[in-house]
Design a protein around this motif. Structure first.
Motif, PDB file in Angstrom:
ATOM      1  N   UNK A  41     -14.744 -10.167 -39.089  1.00  0.00           N
ATOM      2  CA  UNK A  41     -13.727 -11.210 -38.940  1.00  0.00           C
ATOM      3  C   UNK A  41     -12.975 -11.248 -40.259  1.00  0.00           C
ATOM      4  N   UNK A  42     -11.670 -10.967 -40.199  1.00  0.00           N
ATOM      5  CA  UNK A  42     -10.864 -10.859 -41.406  1.00  0.00           C
ATOM      6  C   UNK A  42     -10.191 -12.190 -41.739  1.00  0.00           C
ATOM      7  N   UNK A  43     -10.107 -12.478 -43.000  1.00  0.00           N
ATOM      8  CA  UNK A  43      -9.460 -13.693 -43.469  1.00  0.00           C
ATOM      9  C   UNK A  43      -9.107 -13.544 -44.933  1.00  0.00           C
ATOM     10  N   UNK A  44      -8.678 -14.653 -45.530  1.00  0.00           N
ATOM     11  CA  UNK A  44      -8.292 -14.610 -46.931  1.00  0.00           C
ATOM     12  C   UNK A  44      -8.694 -15.906 -47.617  1.00  0.00           C
ATOM     13  N   UNK A  45      -9.231 -15.765 -48.818  1.00  0.00           N
ATOM     14  CA  UNK A  45      -9.569 -16.887 -49.675  1.00  0.00           C
ATOM     15  C   UNK A  45      -8.541 -16.917 -50.794  1.00  0.00           C
ATOM     16  N   UNK A  46      -7.891 -18.052 -51.019  1.00  0.00           N
ATOM     17  CA  UNK A  46      -6.803 -18.134 -51.991  1.00  0.00           C
ATOM     18  C   UNK A  46      -7.225 -17.776 -53.408  1.00  0.00           C
ATOM     19  N   UNK A  47      -8.528 -17.821 -53.707  1.00  0.00           N
ATOM     20  CA  UNK A  47      -9.011 -17.486 -55.045  1.00  0.00           C
ATOM     21  C   UNK A  47      -9.483 -16.027 -55.127  1.00  0.00           C
ATOM     22  N   UNK A  48     -10.317 -15.601 -54.163  1.00  0.00           N
ATOM     23  CA  UNK A  48     -10.921 -14.270 -54.241  1.00  0.00           C
ATOM     24  C   UNK A  48     -10.173 -13.192 -53.450  1.00  0.00           C
ATOM     25  N   UNK A  49      -9.305 -13.568 -52.536  1.00  0.00           N
ATOM     26  CA  UNK A  49      -8.536 -12.586 -51.768  1.00  0.00           C
ATOM     27  C   UNK A  49      -9.117 -12.315 -50.396  1.00  0.00           C
ATOM     28  N   UNK A  50      -8.920 -11.095 -49.894  1.00  0.00           N
ATOM     29  CA  UNK A  50      -9.317 -10.723 -48.532  1.00  0.00           C
ATOM     30  C   UNK A  50     -10.823 -10.828 -48.323  1.00  0.00           C
ATOM     31  N   UNK A  51     -11.179 -11.296 -47.122  1.00  0.00           N
ATOM     32  CA  UNK A  51     -12.576 -11.398 -46.708  1.00  0.00           C
ATOM     33  C   UNK A  51     -12.755 -10.598 -45.427  1.00  0.00           C
ATOM     34  N   UNK A  52     -13.874  -9.914 -45.290  1.00  0.00           N
ATOM     35  CA  UNK A  52     -14.211  -9.163 -44.089  1.00  0.00           C
ATOM     36  C   UNK A  52     -15.659  -9.502 -43.756  1.00  0.00           C
ATOM     37  N   UNK A  53     -15.845 -10.566 -42.977  1.00  0.00           N
ATOM     38  CA  UNK A  53     -17.175 -11.078 -42.688  1.00  0.00           C
ATOM     39  C   UNK A  53     -17.753 -10.422 -41.442  1.00  0.00           C
ATOM     40  N   UNK A  54     -18.992  -9.942 -41.529  1.00  0.00           N
ATOM     41  CA  UNK A  54     -19.659  -9.300 -40.395  1.00  0.00           C
ATOM     42  C   UNK A  54     -19.755 -10.263 -39.216  1.00  0.00           C
ATOM     43  N   UNK A  55     -19.639  -9.710 -37.993  1.00  0.00           N
ATOM     44  CA  UNK A  55     -19.815 -10.517 -36.788  1.00  0.00           C
ATOM     45  C   UNK A  55     -20.761  -9.792 -35.836  1.00  0.00           C
ATOM     46  N   UNK A  56     -21.068 -10.402 -34.709  1.00  0.00           N
ATOM     47  CA  UNK A  56     -21.955  -9.791 -33.715  1.00  0.00           C
ATOM     48  C   UNK A  56     -21.240  -9.673 -32.378  1.00  0.00           C
ATOM     49  N   UNK A  57     -19.952  -9.354 -32.422  1.00  0.00           N
ATOM     50  CA  UNK A  57     -19.133  -9.224 -31.228  1.00  0.00           C
ATOM     51  C   UNK A  57     -19.495  -7.952 -30.446  1.00  0.00           C
ATOM     52  N   UNK A  58     -19.188  -7.946 -29.137  1.00  0.00           N
ATOM     53  CA  UNK A  58     -19.367  -6.713 -28.358  1.00  0.00           C
ATOM     54  C   UNK A  58     -18.470  -5.612 -28.915  1.00  0.00           C
ATOM     55  N   UNK A  59     -18.942  -4.371 -28.830  1.00  0.00           N
ATOM     56  CA  UNK A  59     -18.172  -3.232 -29.319  1.00  0.00           C
ATOM     57  C   UNK A  59     -18.643  -1.991 -28.570  1.00  0.00           C
ATOM     58  N   UNK A  60     -18.117  -0.850 -28.936  1.00  0.00           N
ATOM     59  CA  UNK A  60     -18.560   0.402 -28.342  1.00  0.00           C
ATOM     60  C   UNK A  60     -18.887   1.391 -29.451  1.00  0.00           C
TER      61      UNK A  60
END
Length: 72
Positions: A41-60
């Motif tokens: 799950x991608x997002x952004x923190x105004x202090x540290x910058x881009x975030x890419x947090x692991x998730x448990x979504x369905x995938x292939x």
């Protein structure tokens, strides 16, 4: 605050890029934090910058021999 409307500056926000002076203020456009990974799950923190947090979504995993794949 910018002393002139010319040149680059830093607005202090890690979620903006291309900061420039205009109308006496330093502003920038949004930073794109998309990593094209369906397992984050991608997002952004105004202090540290881009975030890419692991998730448990369905995938292939690309294998027809496995079912109900999920991110982990």
């Amino acid at each position: 605050v910018c002393s002139s409307d010319l040149g680059s500056c830093d607005d202090g926000n890690a979620c903006t890029s291309g900061d420039t002076c205009g109308a006496g203020k330093c502003t920038g456009g949004p930073t794109v934090c998309e990593d094209n990974n369906p397992c984050t799950d991608d997002g952004c923190n105004t202090v540290s910058g881009c975030l890419h947090l692991d998730n448990s979504e369905p995938c292939s995993d690309g294998s027809v021999c496995t079912l109900k794949d999920t991110c982990s």
